[in-house]
Design an enzyme around this catalytic site. Structure first.
Site, PDB file in Angstrom:
ATOM      1  N   ARG A 723       0.829  -1.198   0.000  1.00 51.72           N
ATOM      2  CA  ARG A 723       0.000   0.000   0.000  1.00 51.72           C
ATOM      3  C   ARG A 723       0.867   1.253   0.000  1.00 51.72           C
ATOM      4  NH1 ARG A 723      -2.331   2.482   4.661  1.00 51.72           N
ATOM      5  NH2 ARG A 723      -1.511   0.730   5.863  1.00 51.72           N
ATOM      6  N   THR A 863       3.348  -9.730   6.543  1.00 50.90           N
ATOM      7  CA  THR A 863       3.438 -11.102   6.064  1.00 50.90           C
ATOM      8  C   THR A 863       4.122 -11.185   4.714  1.00 50.90           C
ATOM      9  OG1 THR A 863       1.197 -10.920   5.165  1.00 50.90           O
ATOM     10  CG2 THR A 863       1.422 -11.936   7.330  1.00 50.90           C
TER      11      THR A 863
END
Length: 1026
Positions: A723, A863
Site C-alpha cells: 500500500r 506477512t
C-alpha cells in the site's frame, strides 16, 4: 472404552429391515432385549445394543456378571446368511500410545464407513489409520484410544471390540466390489413389504445407488466432466468454445469435486459434534482458485493433461480468472492463509465475511496518475461460489426500542429499515487431506425485491432507492468514512456481516443443542482485528432478546466464546463510533453495552501478531494488561507455503524436494532447515539460480506486456510492493533511485561498467482520498519514463510501476525478486539494524540483510516479508514487526567465518531520537545529496514542476519531512551501496538466498493456526476418512 471388563457378548441376527437405527423400532428392540435377558442373563441383568444395522447382528453386552457365557449366535425371525469372514486383531504391544486394531476383509462397498461407525458407537477415537488394498483384500490398520485418551488395556474390553467388529463385518448384503472412489454411505438391502412402502424403498435405493461414488479423476473422466459443463452449464457448443469458456467449464468441474468433499466433511463434523471455530474478518484476499484447488486436491497433472488433449493449456486458462475482490492487503491475505491452514490441518472451521460486489477498486494509470474504477469481478459470474438463497437472515437498522414486562423487563427492537443477508458459500480444500471447509460470504439484498407499495403508489424513485440502499452495504470494501454518511455506511457494513454470521452460528448450534451453557464447548468466535467487534453486543442481544437469557448469563457466555486479534500499534486505529450514530443506527446495542474497548473487555484472549508487536500491545493497553495479564498472548503471523512457495514457484519447489529428499515440507515447513547443510553445494547453487532465472524471465515478460519496457534478467530485481503511504516511505526509495540515476549520468563509460544493474519495481494502491500518496505514484511513473528512455543509462537502471497489484501479480513478482524493501516505521527498538544481532553482515554462510529504511513507526507484523524470505529473497527492512523474528530464524547458527571488513547495511535514527529530531526540525540541515535530489525535482529534470513542488514541500520547511527522510538519506545510500557490493559476489548472494529459505520454517500459517487451536480456541483436528 466404557464397557465393564466382565461384560460378555452375544450376536443376534434379525430381519428387521433397512431403515436405519432411528426408525427400526423401539418395540422390536425392546422385545429382543427382554427375551434375550430372560433367556440368557437373568432378570437383574441389563442389555446394551452395541450396534444396530441393516441385516447385521445386534451385538449385546450383558452386565449379569456371568463371565462364563460365551459368544452366541441367536436367530430372531430370520436366519444368519453366509458371508465371507473378516479378521480382526487387537494389538497393544506395537505402539506406546495407541491400541492398534488391524482389520482384513474382502473389499466391498461401505467397509470403511462400517468400521469407523462401529468405532464411534463403541466410544473409540481414531487417531490415525493406514489403508491398503491388494488382490481384493482390504487391510486396514487403525490407531485408537478410548474416550479417556488411553489405550484399551482391559482384556474384556479388547475382546468386546474384536467381537463387535467381526459381527459388523461378517454380514451379508454387500453386492458390489469395493473401490476407493466409494462415498461413505450406508448400503441397504431390500426390505419386506410389511416394513416400508415399496415405492419409497425403491426411491431410497435409487438415490443411494446414484450417489455412492465419487467423481473419477482420470483424464477421460475429467474431460467428460469439463465437456458436460461446456454444453449443459455454459450452454456452448462442445465444438466451439474459447479460453474463457474453457476456464469456466474447468472451474465448474473442479467445483463439483470440491462440493463432494465439502458435503462429506460437513456431515463428518456434524456426526462428531466437534467444536468449531468461526473466523470473522472484513477481508479475505483469496486470489485465484483454479490452480490452488487442483493442487490441493492432488489433480493438477490430470487436469493439465486433460486440457492439453482438448487443445487448451491450464496455465493459459488460469489467466482467465479474475482475482476475487474480497480484500485490500495484509489483513485479508492473512485470513486467506489461515483458511488454507485450517483446512489442511483438519480443523472444523468456517470463515465469515462479506461478498463485495466491487471490492476496493481496480487501479489504472492514466498519464501516470492513479484512477479508481469499480472492480467488476462478478460481471461474468463466479464459478467457485454456491448461492444459498434458502440461507437468508434479516438485518435490522434504526427504529426504537420498547420496554415491556413479562415477569421481568423485556425489550423489543422495532426497526425502521431491514435488509436481507444472503449466503454464498466458497469451498476451501485442504492439501493432502479429504477435508474441505467453508468460507461463507454475505450479500445484502432488499428484504423484498423492492418496496412494492411505494412502486404501486407511484413513488418509483423511492422504491428503487430502497433497493440500492440495501445493496450498497455489500458493494464496496471500506467506504470512505470522512463524512457522516460514510461512517454510517461503514458501521452498517460491519454490523450487517457480524449479525448475519452470528445468527447463522446460533442456528447451527440449536440444530443439535438446546442448552446455551454448551455454547462455549461447541463454538469459538475469532475477531480478526477490531472491525467485527460490534459482534459482541450483537451476540448479547440475540441471547437476551431472542433466546431469553439473563444478562449475566449472556455476558458470561460471550466472554468464553470471543477472542480478539489486534493488528494495530496505535489506539487511534481501533474502531470508534459517535454515540449519536450508534443511537440512531443500532439503538438496542447502545442500551446493552456502554463502554469503550469492548473487544478487550469481552474477549477471553487478546493476541498480537509478532513478538515485538505483542509487547507494544501490552504497553498500548497497559491498564487492561495489568488487570488481565492472562488474556494477552502472542501469535506470530504466518503464510501458507502452499500458495506462496509450492504452487507459485514450481521450479524452486522441485529443487527443494530434490535436496530435502521429500515433499513433506509442503505441510511441514520446518523441514526446510535441512537445506542448511547443502548451502555451499555448487550443484544446488546452479539449480537454485536456474529456477530463479526462470522466474525472472516470466516477470520480465509480464513487465514488457504491461509497460513495453524490456528488462534484463541479469539485473538485480529490487522490489517494493505494498500500500502506498508516506509512513511506508516509498518516497525515500524513489529519491534513492533519482540519486542513482544522477550518478550514472555523471559517470564515465569505464565507471558505468562497474555499476550493478537494477530493475526497481514498485506497486501498490493509494487510498482514493490520499492525495500525497497518489502524487508519489505519479512521481514513480514520470521518473520511470525519464530513466527508461535515457540511452546513457540503458539496462543499468529501469523503473517500473506495476498497476493494480493483487494476489495473482504477487505470485509472479515474489518468486522473481532478488531484493525486497519493507519500508515501514518502528518504535520498538533502540537501534535500527541490519542482519545479525551484531549488526553486520559476514561474508560466510549467512545472515540475511535486514536493512532499515524508515523512521519510528507502526507496523504490527507484516506477512509479505515472510513470503519474500520463503522464496529466497534478501530482505531490506526495519527492526520491526515480524522482521525481528525472521532475522533470528534466518541468522541462527549461520555464521561460519568472519572477515576483517564486514559489510554493514545499517542506517537510520532510533525510536527515542524521533521526537527530539522532529522538535529540532527548524535547525536541521539536510545532507547535500538529499538537497540535490529535491533540486532536480523542483527544477524540472523530470517535468511536471507544479506536481513536484507539492511533494517537495512535504520534505522541506517548518513542519516538513515528518517521516525524517532527510535524516536517514545519507545512511540509506550507504546501505544501498553495500547491497550492490554483496550482489557482485554471486556465490555469497546465492548462499544467503538459500539460507533465507532454510530459515523460513517458523513462518508457516500452519504453525500459527496450531497455536491458535491449542492455546486459544481449544479445538482438535479431525481428518475425514475416505
Amino acid at each position: 472404552m466404557e464397557a465393564a471388563p466382565n461384560w460378555t457378548s452375544a450376536i443376534i441376527w434379525t430381519d428387521c429391515g433397512a431403515v436405519g437405527r432411528r426408525k427400526i423400532g423401539c418395540g422390536l428392540r425392546r422385545k429382543i432385549a427382554s427375551e434375550f435377558t430372560q433367556a440368557f442373563c437373568g432378570r437383574h441383568s441389563r442389555v446394551n445394543f452395541w450396534r444396530w444395522r441393516t441385516h447385521s447382528p445386534f451385538v449385546v453386552a450383558s452386565s449379569a456378571g456371568n463371565s462364563s457365557l460365551v459368544t452366541s449366535s441367536v436367530q430372531v425371525s430370520s436366519a444368519k446368511s453366509d458371508a465371507s469372514s473378516a479378521t480382526v486383531i487387537v494389538d497393544n504391544e506395537s505402539d506406546e500410545k495407541f491400541t492398534v486394531i488391524t482389520v482384513e476383509t474382502p473389499n466391498r462397498v461401505g467397509i470403511l464407513q462400517i468400521v469407523t461407525s462401529t468405532f464411534k458407537e463403541l466410544g473409540l477415537k481414531i487417531l490415525d489409520a493406514n489403508v491398503d488394498l491388494a488382490e481384493g483384500i482390504l487391510k486396514e490398520k487403525f490407531f485408537v484410544t478410548g474416550t479417556d485418551g488411553e489405550k484399551i488395556l482391559d482384556v474384556g474390553d479388547a475382546r468386546n471390540v474384536e467381537t463387535v467388529l467381526k459381527a459388523a463385518l461378517n454380514e451379508s448384503g454387500f453386492e458390489q466390489p469395493w473401490n476407493p472412489s466409494s462415498r461413505p454411505t450406508t448400503i441397504y438391502k431390500k426390505r419386506s413389504e410389511r416394513d416400508i412402502d415399496a415405492d419409497l424403498h425403491n426411491k431410497s435405493l435409487l438415490l443411494y445407488r446414484l450417489m455412492d461414488q465419487y467423481l473419477q479423476n482420470d483424464v477421460f473422466s475429467i474431460q467428460k466432466s469439463i465437456m458436460d459443463h461446456v454444453e449443459y452449464t455454459i450452454a456452448r457448443s462442445r465444438f466451439k468454445f474459447d479460453d474463457f469458456e474453457a476456464y469456466m467449464a474447468a472451474a465448474y468441474s473442479v467445483r463439483d469435486r470440491l462440493i463432494e468433499s465439502w458435503n462429506d466433511t460437513q456431515h463428518f463434523f456434524r456426526q462428531l459434534d466437534t467444536k468449531r471455530v468461526y473466523y470473522l474478518s472484513m477481508e479475505f484476499l483469496m486470489g485465484r482458485s483454479l490452480l490452488n484447488s487442483v493442487y490441493n486436491l492432488g489433480i493438477k497433472d490430470q487436469y493439465s493433461e486433460a486440457l492439453r488433449q482438448l487443445g487448451y493449456n491450464l496455465e493459459v486458462l488460469v489467466e482467465q480468472e479474475r482475482d476475487a475482490a474480497l480484500g485490500n492487503g495484509g489483513l485479508g491475505r492473512l485470513a486467506a492463509c489461515f483458511l488454507d491452514s485450517l483446512a489442511t490441518m483438519n480443523y472444523s472451521a468456517w470463515g465469515y465475511g462479506i461478498r463485495y460486489q466491487y471490492g476496493m477498486f481496480r487501479q489504472t494509470l492514466q498519464d501516470g496518475y492513479q484512477h479508481e474504477q469499480p472492480d467488476y469481478w462478478l460481471n461474468f459470474g463466479n464459478p467457485w461460489e454456491i448461492e444459498r438463497v434458502h440461507v437468508t437472515y434479516p438485518i435490522r437498522f434504526y427504529g426504537k426500542v420498547e420496554e415491556h414486562w413479562n415477569g421481568k423487563k423485556n425489550y423489543t427492537w422495532l426497526p425502521n429499515e431491514q435488509v436481507a443477508a444472503v449466503a454464498y458459500d466458497n469451498p476451501i480444500p485442504g492439501y493432502g487431506t479429504n477435508n474441505t471447509i467453508n468460507l461463507r460470504l454475505w450479500a445484502a439484498k432488499p428484504s423484498g425485491e423492492f418496496d412494492l407499495q411505494s412502486f404501486n403508489t407511484g413513488d418509483y424513485v423511492n422504491a428503487i432507492l430502497s433497493k440500492q440502499r440495501a445493496e450498497a452495504i455489500s458493494s464496496v470494501l471500506y467506504p470512505d468514512d470522512r463524512t457522516y454518511q460514510g461512517k454510517e455506511l461503514r458501521l452498517k457494513q460491519q454490523y450487517f456481516f457480524v449479525s448475519a454470521s452470528l445468527q447463522d452460528v446460533i442456528r447451527r448450534f440449536k440444530d443439535h443443542h438446546d442448552n446455551f451453557d454448551q455454547l462455549p464447548e461447541k463454538v469459538a468466535l475469532q475477531l480478526n482485528d477490531a472491525h467485527p467487534s460490534i459482534g459482541i453486543p450483537e451476540l448479547l442481544r440475540i441471547l437476551i432478546d431472542e433466546e431469553g437469557l439473563e444478562y449475566s448469563k449472556a455476558w458470561e457466555i460471550c466472554t468464553k466464546v470471543f477472542s480478539f486479534t489486534n493488528h494495530t500499534v496505535v489506539p487511534e486505529s481501533l474502531e470508534k463510533w459517535p454515540i449519536e450514530l450508534m443511537e440512531s443506527l443500532l439503538p438496542r446495542h447502545l442500551q446493552i453495552v456502554r463502554m469503550g474497548a469492548l473487544a478487550l473487555v469481552a474477549s477471553h484472549t487478546i493476541n498480537g501478531v509478532a513478538e515485538i508487536h505483542t509487547s507494544h500491545v501490552k504497553n498500548m493497553f497497559k491498564d487492561f494488561y495489568e488487570l488481565w495479564p492472562h488474556k494477552f498472548q502472542n501469535k506470530t503471523n504466518g503464510v501458507t507455503q502452499r500458495r506462496w512457495l509450492a504452487f507459485c514457484n514450481p521450479g524452486l519447489r522441485e529443487v527443494l524436494t530434490k535436496y530435502l529428499g521429500t515433499d513433506a515440507w509442503i505441510t511441514s515447513l520446518d523441514l526446510l532447515a535441512g537445506l542448511r547443510k547443502h548451502a555451499r553445494n555448487p550443484e544446488l547453487h546452479k539449480e537454485w539460480n536456474q529456477a530463479r532465472r526462470q522466474n525472472k524471465a516470466r516477470l520480465a515478460e509480464y513487465i514488457e506486456g504491461i509497460s513495453g519496457v524490456k528488462v534484463s534478467i541479469d539485473a538485480m530485481f529490487d522490489v517494493q510492493v505494498k500500500r502506498i503511504h508516506e509512513y511506508k516511505r516509498q518516497l525515500l526509495n524513489v529519491m534513492s533511485i533519482i540519486h542513482r540515476y544522477d550518478c550514472i549520468k555523471n559517470m564515465s563509460p569505464e565507471e558505468r561498467k562497474k555499476v550493478v544493474p537494477r530493475v526497481c519495481i514498485l506497486g501498490g494502491k493509494a487510498a482514493p482520498g490520499y492525495e500525497v500518496a497518489k502524487k508519489i505514484i505519479k512521481l514513480v511513473t514520470i521518473v520511470g519514463d525519464k530513466i527508461n528512455n535515457d540511452p546513457d543509462v540503458g539496462n543499468l537502471l529501469k523503473v517500473i510501476f506495476v498497476p493494480d497489484y493483487n494476489v495473482s501479480v504477487a505470485e509472479l513478482i515474489i518468486p522473481a525478486s532478488d531484493l525486497s524493501q519493507h519500508i515501514r516505521t518502528t518504535r520498538y527498538t533502540n537501534g535500527l539494524y541490519c542482519g545479525h544481532p551484531e549488526l553486520r553482515i559476514h561474508k560466510g554462510l549467512g545472515e540475511i540483510a535486514l536493512v532499515t529504511l524508515s523512521t519510528a513507526g507502526n507496523e504490527a507484523s507484516g506477512t509479505s516479508n515472510m513470503k519474500f524470505a520463503m522464496n529466497g529473497c534478501i530482505i531490506l527492512g526495519t527492526h520491526d514487526g515480524a522482521n525481528v523474528e525472521i532475522q533470528k530464524e534466518i541468522g541462527k547458527e549461520n555464521i561460519v567465518g568472519h572477515y576483517a571488513n564486514p559489510f554493514k547495511f545499517l542506517f537510520g535514527v532510533t525510536a527515542e531520537q524521533v521526537p527530539k529530531l522532529r522538535a529540532e526540525r527548524r535547525d536541521f540541515q539536510p545532507p547535500r545529496l538529499f538537497t540535490r535530489v529535491i533540486g532536480m525535482l523542483r527544477n524540472g529534470v523530470f517535468g511536471h514542476q507544479e506536481h513536484m513542488h507539492v511533494l517537495c514541500d512535504t520534505l522541506e520547511g517548518q513542519g516538513g519531512d515528518f517521516y525524517l527522510l532527510g535524516n536517514d538519506f545519507q545512511e540509506y545510500l550507504a546501505a544501498q551501496a553495500a547491497v550492490d557490493a554483496a550482489f557482485v559476489d554471486r556465490a555469497w548472494w546465492t548462499q544467503m538466498s538459500i539460507m533465507s529459505t532454510a530459515g523460513s520454517g517458523k513462518f508457516s500459517s500452519d504453525r500459527t493456526i496450531k497455536e491458535y487451536a491449542e492455546q486459544i480456541w481449544g479445538i482438535e483436528p479431525f481428518r475425514r476418512p475416505i
